[in-house]
Design a protein around this motif. Structure first.
Motif, short mmCIF file in Angstrom:
data_model
loop_
_atom_site.label_atom_id
_atom_site.label_comp_id
_atom_site.label_asym_id
_atom_site.label_seq_id
_atom_site.Cartn_x
_atom_site.Cartn_y
_atom_site.Cartn_z
N TYR A 6 0.86 -1.20 0.00
CA TYR A 6 0.00 0.00 0.00
C TYR A 6 0.89 1.24 0.00
CZ TYR A 6 -3.95 -2.97 1.36
OH TYR A 6 -4.93 -3.92 1.38
N ASP A 7 0.31 2.38 -0.37
CA ASP A 7 1.08 3.63 -0.26
C ASP A 7 1.36 3.94 1.21
OD1 ASP A 7 1.13 4.12 -2.99
OD2 ASP A 7 -0.86 5.08 -2.94
N GLY A 27 -6.60 12.01 -0.64
CA GLY A 27 -5.51 12.57 -1.44
C GLY A 27 -5.05 11.63 -2.55
N GLY A 28 -5.69 10.46 -2.66
CA GLY A 28 -5.38 9.56 -3.78
C GLY A 28 -4.47 8.40 -3.44
N ALA A 137 4.83 -0.66 2.91
CA ALA A 137 4.39 0.70 2.61
C ALA A 137 5.31 1.33 1.57
CB ALA A 137 4.41 1.54 3.89
N ARG A 138 4.70 1.82 0.47
CA ARG A 138 5.53 2.49 -0.54
C ARG A 138 6.10 3.80 0.00
NH1 ARG A 138 1.16 1.52 -3.77
NH2 ARG A 138 1.42 -0.41 -4.94
N HIS A 139 5.26 4.52 0.76
CA HIS A 139 5.70 5.86 1.19
C HIS A 139 5.84 6.03 2.70
CE1 HIS A 139 5.32 7.27 -2.88
NE2 HIS A 139 4.09 6.75 -2.94
N THR A 336 3.37 12.53 -3.36
CA THR A 336 3.01 12.89 -4.73
C THR A 336 3.82 14.06 -5.26
OG1 THR A 336 1.25 14.33 -3.88
CG2 THR A 336 0.61 12.06 -4.44
N GLY A 337 4.80 14.51 -4.49
CA GLY A 337 5.64 15.63 -4.94
C GLY A 337 4.90 16.96 -4.87
N GLY A 338 3.87 17.03 -4.02
CA GLY A 338 3.13 18.29 -3.87
C GLY A 338 3.88 19.26 -2.98
N THR A 339 3.31 20.45 -2.83
CA THR A 339 3.94 21.47 -1.97
C THR A 339 3.66 21.16 -0.51
OG1 THR A 339 3.49 23.05 -3.71
CG2 THR A 339 4.03 23.97 -1.54
#
Ligand SMILES: Cc1cc2nc3c(=O)[nH]c(=O)nc-3n(C[C@H](O)[C@H](O)[C@H](O)COP(=O)(O)OP(=O)(O)OC[C@H]3O[C@@H](n4cnc5c(N)ncnc54)[C@H](O)[C@@H]3O)c2cc1C
Ligand SMILES: NC(=O)c1ccc[n+]([C@@H]2O[C@H](COP(=O)([O-])OP(=O)(O)OC[C@H]3O[C@@H](n4cnc5c(N)ncnc54)[C@H](O)[C@@H]3O)[C@@H](O)[C@H]2O)c1
Length: 475
Positions: A6-7, A27-28, A137-139, A336-339
């Motif tokens: 999973y993320d 958030g996806g 966990a991916r992240h 996700t590389g967001g701010t």
């Protein structure tokens, strides 16, 4: 052993874990949440909800008895069976089906069982049937395992099968007598509840009641408990405990006396639920609170988060859920590389934990507090002015009750001309708290607060009284 990826993997499906998971899914991200007991956690089944369920009938009765004309309609005592029935309904009879349904609706995968870290971004789950599942966990992994009651190391105490907050909030048969050890929020609320339910209560606190709050809060609660027949022993330590022949617990106290009761409730604080969490596999100390930054990232890690009670920032459901919203969103942003918005008061930080934590203690009288007390502000070297007001002098107090007792205090930061703390003690003051929280968090200048006019005759007029006590600005 099966393996799933999973993320995000969340350990602990209390109110905090649920919210971290929900924000991340929104958030996806794909999210699994691991729960070893009931989805909904301590708060739903053994803490906030059942305790407030036990307290409400007494508060409602006192409110009616304080109004001439209404008090004549109160002709009997509390119906204990009715109170327990209502408490059972508030805990859904300790059945988490509706919360499981909520998780499914939110798109979070529930994995039942005990979760343990087994290295970086890996969580091993032992299922109820003994099966093993590894979640990768991916992240990120978020630890939201909460806290459990602390049992102090007092000779004999562990052997007398003491109650913790779990046994107290889930009580099925109200004991004839109950000794309570501790002077914090659990002790004060449960003393209030069990006096209402008809137990003979002895409260043993090693300092004053509600220690970190303004002193008048604990004083008024102690006075009220005493007036209602409880024995309140302050500045008294528990020395030893034993069960005696008739089955009662006998407690030896530091003042040389002994207290007997049918049961003893230990309410002396909390320990983190991190003992059996595999923390050693990621170079952390098992059994420790997890130290985090303001985005809830465990210090020294770039993938492990700790949210809610387990990080020891503010052991309250609403504050944990606030942290969870920030943590869930920042996990998404980082994945996700967001701010990342992690400046103070940004979307991804729990800045309010540092000086704007609201809390309502549902004692009689109620205690509502936010931010600094006089003592904490002075200890921090702040240049403050203290504004005190007797709540019974407010018109809204006299219409509400024939003999309202209450006290309020506001702490003003003189350097900035803003409120940094407030405490209200009295019936129904919990509903005054959000206005104070907004004033503190919004750093609303006192000069502007004069334009926030409280409706007459409500308890909120205390705001006007604070301002009048402070003095009207001159041009
Ligand atoms: C008597 C009492 C009354 C309270 N009243 C209030 C109140 O009125 N208002 C308020 O704001 N706060 C109140 N609190 C505090 C509140 O209960 C906590 O702050 C809140 O429950 C913390 O939420 P959490 O999700 O961090 O932890 P928890 O609610 O403790 O949830 C943690 C979850 O993680 C699970 N878990 C733990 N370890 C593992 C593992 N290894 N694997 C899988 N699952 C695991 C647990 O089973 C649990 O479901 C009260 C506390 C007590 C004790
Ligand atoms: N209405 C609410 O918001 C609410 C209600 C209940 C609990 N809670 C939260 O749950 C948490 C736990 O509450 P709590 O009352 O257990 O903890 P607490 O930290 O509020 O109080 C612990 C009390 O135990 C005493 N104590 C500690 N060690 C002791 C020892 N060895 N011997 C004797 N006394 C000792 C302390 O002096 C203190 O009075 C709190 O952080 C509280 O915020 C909130």
């Amino acid at each position: 052993m099966s393996e799933r990826t999973y993320d995000l993997v969340v350990i602990g499906a209390g109110p905090v874990g649920e919210n971290v998971a929900d924000r991340a899914v929104q958030g996806g991200l794909s999210v699994a949440i691991v729960e070893s007991e009931l989805v909904g956690g301590e708060c739903s089944y053994w803490a906030c909800m059942p305790s407030k369920g036990l307290l409400r009938a007494g508060a409602a009765l006192r409110a009616a008895r304080a109004v001439d004309g209404a008090k004549h309609a109160v002709t009997g005592d509390i119906d204990v069976a009715g109170v327990l029935r209502r408490r059972d309904s508030l805990t859904s009879d300790w059945n988490d089906a509706s919360q499981v349904e909520w998780l499914q609706g939110a798109g979070v995968d529930l994995v039942r069982g005990h979760g343990r870290l087994s290295g970086e971004k890996r969580v091993e789950v032992t299922g109820p049937d003994g099966s093993l599942t590894t979640l990768v966990a991916r992240h990120a992994v978020a630890v939201c395992t909460g806290s459990a009651a602390l049992l102090p190391d007092v000779p004999g105490l562990a052997d007398v099968s003491p109650w913790t907050s779990r046994e107290a909030t889930a009580v099925q048969e109200v004991p004839g007598s109950l000794a309570i050890v501790g002077g914090g929020v659990v002790a004060a609320e449960m003393a209030t509840a069990f006096v209402d339910l008809g137990s003979e209560v002895t409260l043993i606190a090693r300092s004053r009641l509600l220690g970190p709050m303004e002193p008048f809060a604990g004083d008024l609660v102690a006075q009220s408990l005493t007036d209602r027949g409880a024995r309140v022993l302050l500045h008294t330590d528990l020395v030893s405990a034993q069960r005696v022949d008739d089955g009662q617990v006998e407690l030896e106290l530091s003042n040389g006396t002994r207290v007997r009761a049918d049961e003893v409730l230990v309410a002396t604080g909390r320990v983190p639920r991190t003992e059996d969490l595999g923390l050693d596999t990621v170079d952390l100390e098992p059994g420790s609170w997890l130290d985090v930054d303001d985005t809830m990232l465990v210090r020294g890690s770039d993938w492990l988060y700790a949210v809610g009670d387990v990080n020891h920032r503010a052991l309250l459901t609403h504050q944990g859920k606030y942290q969870a919203r920030a943590a869930g969103d920042v996990i998404v942003a980082r994945a996700t590389g967001g701010t990342v918005d992690d400046a103070p008061w940004g979307a991804h930080v729990a800045t309010a934990d540092h000086g704007a934590v609201p809390q309502v203690t549902f004692t009689d009288p109620e205690v509502a507090s936010v931010g600094e007390t006089e003592a904490s502000a002075r200890a921090a070297g702040r240049n403050i002015r203290v504004l005190d007001y007797d709540l019974s002098w407010i018109a809204g107090a006299s219409t509400r009750s024939d003999a309202y007792t209450g006290q309020a205090r506001a702490i003003v930061d003189e350097d900035r001309g803003v409120l940094i703390g407030a405490t209200f003690v009295g019936a129904d003051v919990g509903e005054l708290l959000q206005a104070a929280t907004i004033a503190v968090v919004g750093e609303v200048p006192l000069a502007r607060l004069w334009h926030a006019v409280p409706a007459y005759p409500t308890l909120s007029e205390v705001w006007l009284r604070f301002l009048e006590t402070y003095g009207r600005p001159t041009v």
